[in-house]
Enzyme design. Structure first.
Site, PDB file in Angstrom:
ATOM      1  N   GLY A  82       0.832  -1.201   0.000  1.00 45.98           N
ATOM      2  CA  GLY A  82       0.000   0.000   0.000  1.00 45.98           C
ATOM      3  C   GLY A  82       0.865   1.249   0.000  1.00 45.98           C
ATOM      4  N   HIS A 216      -5.490  -5.846   6.464  1.00 48.31           N
ATOM      5  CA  HIS A 216      -6.447  -5.099   5.644  1.00 48.31           C
ATOM      6  C   HIS A 216      -7.603  -5.981   5.171  1.00 48.31           C
ATOM      7  CE1 HIS A 216      -3.974  -1.396   5.524  1.00 48.31           C
ATOM      8  NE2 HIS A 216      -3.082  -2.283   5.928  1.00 48.31           N
TER       9      HIS A 216
HETATM   10  C1  LIG Z   1      -4.025   4.366   5.754  1.00 45.32           C
HETATM   11  C2  LIG Z   1      -2.851   3.512   5.353  1.00 45.32           C
HETATM   12  N1  LIG Z   1      -2.175   3.835   4.247  1.00 45.32           N
HETATM   13  C3  LIG Z   1      -1.118   3.102   3.826  1.00 45.32           C
HETATM   14  C4  LIG Z   1      -0.719   1.985   4.514  1.00 45.32           C
HETATM   15  C5  LIG Z   1       0.474   1.214   4.030  1.00 45.32           C
HETATM   16  O1  LIG Z   1       0.151  -0.055   3.532  1.00 45.32           O
HETATM   17  P1  LIG Z   1       1.274  -1.193   3.458  1.00 45.32           P
HETATM   18  O2  LIG Z   1       1.479  -1.702   4.832  1.00 45.32           O
HETATM   19  O3  LIG Z   1       0.692  -2.221   2.539  1.00 45.32           O
HETATM   20  O4  LIG Z   1       2.502  -0.574   2.921  1.00 45.32           O
HETATM   21  C6  LIG Z   1      -1.393   1.605   5.669  1.00 45.32           C
HETATM   22  C7  LIG Z   1      -0.943   0.420   6.410  1.00 45.32           C
HETATM   23  O5  LIG Z   1      -1.572  -0.132   7.269  1.00 45.32           O
HETATM   24  C8  LIG Z   1      -2.494   2.384   6.106  1.00 45.32           C
HETATM   25  O6  LIG Z   1      -3.174   2.079   7.217  1.00 45.32           O
END
Ligand SMILES: Cc1ncc(COP(=O)(O)O)c(C=O)c1O
Length: 432
Positions: A82, A216
């Site tokens: 993410g 998620h």
């Molecule tokens: C709102 C939000 N954006 C971005 C991310 C980043 O995702 P990732 O852990 O897949 O890099 C998270 C991670 O939990 C998040 O809660």
């Protein structure tokens, strides 16, 4: 060989098992988040491994098509997280292909201080300036008024996450962005399946992102996605994800454009192999088919997962109504969240503290989490980075000091959720 594969997959199905362990209060861990896998997920992952689909392939393309269709958007591009999806989403607006709308270092992006760091980091990584606005307690989202007040002459974009799955007033924010000529990037990582005024979050912005980390709504292990309805932006995202190349052939494919040796770009000689022409200063943020195969299997249960999250949240909300000293969470008006977590703020002057309550819950094996960074501007990483604060961050400081969240993810049983509620209620009543 086909029989061997079928036999192996049958054994994988058996291996998965269905045994459910009994819940023992105070002994069984009640996690705040986690992935929920069934036998089909395990089979999908092993099948991709047996086929040695170790790079992006058929499952990735199918996942991208199906995920885009779920949102009714034209394009989805998988990434390895993410955070990478957020980096791609914002970086896309720096493309020279956007000509005079291109974002450049020094431009400002409005965001919130109470959130996850990698919603904000792409702004800094691109040499731009985050402008922090405060959030409301209860919804943990900012408001259109705060965003409007933060707009300055260098403001070019708004990049905000839906807080713990709760939509911010995204329709109004999208309208404001349109009126003021700003780009809107929705970090939808915690909110897949949430709706605002009946429409899925992640479909209002110019671009939106998701995460498939196990906490998620659907899990791939690591993984993320960039979604957009804008084909030009989608091409830029793909280029930046794939080393910056201009070519859009899938791995193992050649000459999809039918003029691989007939381009003249930059100051290269005519006919330079299009596979090796780079139109962006890109990254490699690709994911693999192992991840996509698992994601596809999970995708079929996205709605069921969302229903479980909503049910768990409602149960907690009802059971904790009127508990002294706590600010309960609430959905933004017009929002129907597929909740990521259940946030509680211990009111200053409650007679007990966040620390005390959290220690009590953890002693009962109930997992808790901070509201991510609380107030990002107070973290060492951001102290000496150029940024602007619009208004005050009073509520973000309250979040940093007094807020935490517990789980609602589909792996929790009703018994577990009732145990969480009882534990919070008992502690609050005894200590108020
Ligand atoms: C709102 C939000 N954006 C971005 C991310 C980043 O995702 P990732 O852990 O897949 O890099 C998270 C991670 O939990 C998040 O809660």
């Amino acid at each position: 060989m086909k029989d061997a594969k079928a036999r192996i997959l049958e054994q994988v199905r058996d291996y998965h098992g269905t045994e459910e362990k009994e819940f023992e209060p105070g002994v069984t861990a009640v996690w705040p988040s986690g992935a929920v896998f069934d036998a089909a997920d395990r089979v999908a992952l092993v099948e991709a491994a047996l086929d040695m689909r170790i790079a992006a392939g058929v499952s990735s393309r199918r996942f991208e098509r199906e995920f885009a269709r779920y949102f009714r958007l034209r394009k989805a591009h998988l990434a390895n997280s993410g955070s990478s999806a957020n980096l791609l989403a914002l970086s896309a607006f720096t493309s020279p292909q956007l000509e005079d709308r291109r974002m450049v270092p020094g431009d400002e992006v409005i965001t919130v201080a109470a959130g996850f760091p990698t919603t904000v980091n792409p702004i800094i990584q691109n040499g731009m300036v985050p402008v922090f606005v405060d959030v409301e307690l209860g919804t943990y989202n900012t408001t259109v008024e705060r965003i409007e007040a933060a707009i300055g002459p260098r403001t070019k974009a708004i990049m905000i996450a839906h807080a713990l799955g709760n939509p911010f007033a995204v329709e109004e924010v999208a309208r404001l962005a349109e009126e003021r000529g700003l780009f809107l990037i929705e970090d939808n990582c915690d909110a897949v399946g949430s709706t605002y005024r009946g429409r899925l979050t992640g479909t209002f912005g110019d671009v939106s992102t998701t995460s498939f980390y196990p906490a998620h709504h659907i899990a791939m292990g690591e993984g993320g996605c960039v979604l957009t309805d804008n084909l030009a932006l989608a091409r830029i995202v793909e280029s930046m994800r794939d080393w910056g190349r201009d070519c859009w052939c899938e791995p193992g494919e050649d000459n999809r454009c039918f003029k691989r040796f007939d381009y003249q770009m930059g100051t290269l000689p005519h006919g330079y192999d299009h596979k090796y022409i780079f139109s962006h200063v890109g990254y490699n943020l690709k994911s693999t088919d192992l991840q996509a195969a698992l994601g596809l299997s999970q995708l079929s249960r996205l709605d069921a997962f969302g229903a479980a999250r909503r049910a768990n949240w409602s149960l907690l909300r009802e059971a904790l109504d009127g508990v002294p000293g706590l600010i309960p969470p609430r959905a933004t008006e017009g929002g129907d969240p597929s909740w990521f977590g259940f946030a509680l703020t211990v009111e200053p002057g409650a007679g007990y503290t966040r620390e005390g309550l959290v220690a009590f819950l953890e002693s009962r094996k109930i997992g808790t989490r901070r509201f991510f960074a609380g107030n990002l501007t107070r973290h060492p990483a951001y102290l000496d980075r150029p940024h602007r604060v619009s208004g005050t961050l009073t509520n973000s400081d309250i979040v940093a000091g007094h807020t935490f969240w517990v789980g609602v993810y589909p792996g929790l049983t009703e018994e577990m959720v009732r145990y969480i509620a009882e534990s919070v209620r008992d502690y609050a009543r005894k200590n108020s």
